[in-house]
Design a protein around this motif. Structure first.
Motif, PDB file in Angstrom:
ATOM      1  N   ARG A 110      44.870  32.742  39.530  1.00 22.49           N
ATOM      2  CA  ARG A 110      44.769  34.117  39.016  1.00 22.49           C
ATOM      3  C   ARG A 110      44.125  34.126  37.633  1.00 22.49           C
ATOM      4  NH1 ARG A 110      50.241  34.435  40.948  1.00 22.49           N
ATOM      5  NH2 ARG A 110      50.216  35.312  43.037  1.00 22.49           N
ATOM      6  N   THR A 111      44.451  33.137  36.809  1.00 27.30           N
ATOM      7  CA  THR A 111      43.877  33.039  35.467  1.00 27.30           C
ATOM      8  C   THR A 111      42.370  32.830  35.534  1.00 27.30           C
ATOM      9  OG1 THR A 111      45.923  32.023  34.651  1.00 27.30           O
ATOM     10  CG2 THR A 111      43.970  31.753  33.285  1.00 27.30           C
ATOM     11  N   LYS A 112      41.917  31.997  36.477  1.00 30.15           N
ATOM     12  CA  LYS A 112      40.503  31.632  36.576  1.00 30.15           C
ATOM     13  C   LYS A 112      39.716  32.513  37.538  1.00 30.15           C
ATOM     14  CE  LYS A 112      38.729  27.930  35.969  1.00 30.15           C
ATOM     15  NZ  LYS A 112      37.937  28.208  34.798  1.00 30.15           N
ATOM     16  N   MET A 113      40.357  33.524  38.100  1.00 32.07           N
ATOM     17  CA  MET A 113      39.749  34.356  39.145  1.00 32.07           C
ATOM     18  C   MET A 113      38.358  34.873  38.771  1.00 32.07           C
ATOM     19  SD  MET A 113      40.695  35.205  42.119  1.00 32.07           S
ATOM     20  CE  MET A 113      40.521  36.426  43.368  1.00 32.07           C
ATOM     21  N   GLU A 114      38.161  35.328  37.537  1.00 27.82           N
ATOM     22  CA  GLU A 114      36.866  35.897  37.143  1.00 27.82           C
ATOM     23  C   GLU A 114      35.756  34.850  37.087  1.00 27.82           C
ATOM     24  OE1 GLU A 114      38.077  35.652  32.458  1.00 27.82           O
ATOM     25  OE2 GLU A 114      38.924  37.079  33.861  1.00 27.82           O
ATOM     26  N   ASP A 115      36.107  33.573  36.920  1.00 29.89           N
ATOM     27  CA  ASP A 115      35.105  32.515  36.820  1.00 29.89           C
ATOM     28  C   ASP A 115      34.875  31.783  38.151  1.00 29.89           C
ATOM     29  OD1 ASP A 115      34.767  33.066  34.139  1.00 29.89           O
ATOM     30  OD2 ASP A 115      36.270  31.617  33.507  1.00 29.89           O
ATOM     31  N   LEU A 116      35.706  32.050  39.146  1.00 31.32           N
ATOM     32  CA  LEU A 116      35.560  31.390  40.445  1.00 31.32           C
ATOM     33  C   LEU A 116      34.873  32.332  41.434  1.00 31.32           C
ATOM     34  CD1 LEU A 116      39.120  29.807  40.815  1.00 31.32           C
ATOM     35  CD2 LEU A 116      37.014  28.629  40.235  1.00 31.32           C
ATOM     36  N   ASN A 117      34.283  31.773  42.451  1.00 32.49           N
ATOM     37  CA  ASN A 117      33.681  32.609  43.487  1.00 32.49           C
ATOM     38  C   ASN A 117      34.653  32.747  44.649  1.00 32.49           C
ATOM     39  OD1 ASN A 117      33.452  30.012  44.380  1.00 32.49           O
ATOM     40  ND2 ASN A 117      31.371  30.195  45.163  1.00 32.49           N
ATOM     41  N   ALA A 118      35.845  33.245  44.328  1.00 35.70           N
ATOM     42  CA  ALA A 118      36.880  33.461  45.332  1.00 35.70           C
ATOM     43  C   ALA A 118      37.178  34.953  45.427  1.00 35.70           C
ATOM     44  CB  ALA A 118      38.140  32.694  44.948  1.00 35.70           C
ATOM     45  N   ASN A 119      37.510  35.411  46.643  1.00 32.79           N
ATOM     46  CA  ASN A 119      37.799  36.823  46.840  1.00 32.79           C
ATOM     47  C   ASN A 119      39.274  37.153  46.671  1.00 32.79           C
ATOM     48  OD1 ASN A 119      35.109  37.409  47.371  1.00 32.79           O
ATOM     49  ND2 ASN A 119      35.340  36.896  49.543  1.00 32.79           N
TER      50      ASN A 119
END
Length: 144
Positions: A110-119
């Protein structure tokens, strides 16, 4: 009219601890940026993440002014902190150095959500769990 972009500088700096010493000084000096001004602005912006390594992308404009965007800390740094170990395993297939739970992977995801290409948070957590395994950490309670 928008300022002309002269270049980008990507660095990883400990939050709240930017100094003019290498690697920051030489990287900014080559582009003609005021090093102390950047250090003060970066340290003020990252005070709440003190001690974590924070990636930063600095945009340098033609008039030697700059702007910067901080990213979330790298997944391995967050995993080592969650597992309370110093460093990952030299041979992660044979050697296990610590454990993280699936809930910790979800939180880091959740912390890294904006930097990952995960939906979804679930898919981000799976990526984080894969990173943990490649570092020699055991993931407990992970879905199959």
């Amino acid at each position: 009219m928008a300022k002309k972009i002269e270049g980008y500088i990507k660095l990883q700096i400990k939050a709240g601890q930017a100094t003019p010493a290498p690697p920051i000084g030489p990287a900014l000096g080559q582009k003609g940026v005021n090093i102390m001004e950047f250090c003060k602005a970066f340290n003020a912006a990252t005070q709440e993440k003190m001690g974590l390594v924070v990636p930063v992308v600095i945009t340098v404009f033609g008039d030697k002014s700059f702007s910067f965007v901080t990213k979330s800390p790298p997944a391995p740094v967050l995993l080592l902190q969650a597992a309370k170990v110093e460093k990952g395993a030299a041979d992660p297939l044979r050697e296990k150095v610590g454990k993280v739970t699936w809930e910790q992977c979800l939180e880091i995801g959740r912390t890294k959500m904006e930097d990952l290409n995960a939906n979804t948070a679930e898919s981000a957590a799976r990526m984080i769990a894969g990173t943990a395994r490649s570092m020699g950490l055991t993931v407990e309670g992970a879905p199959a």
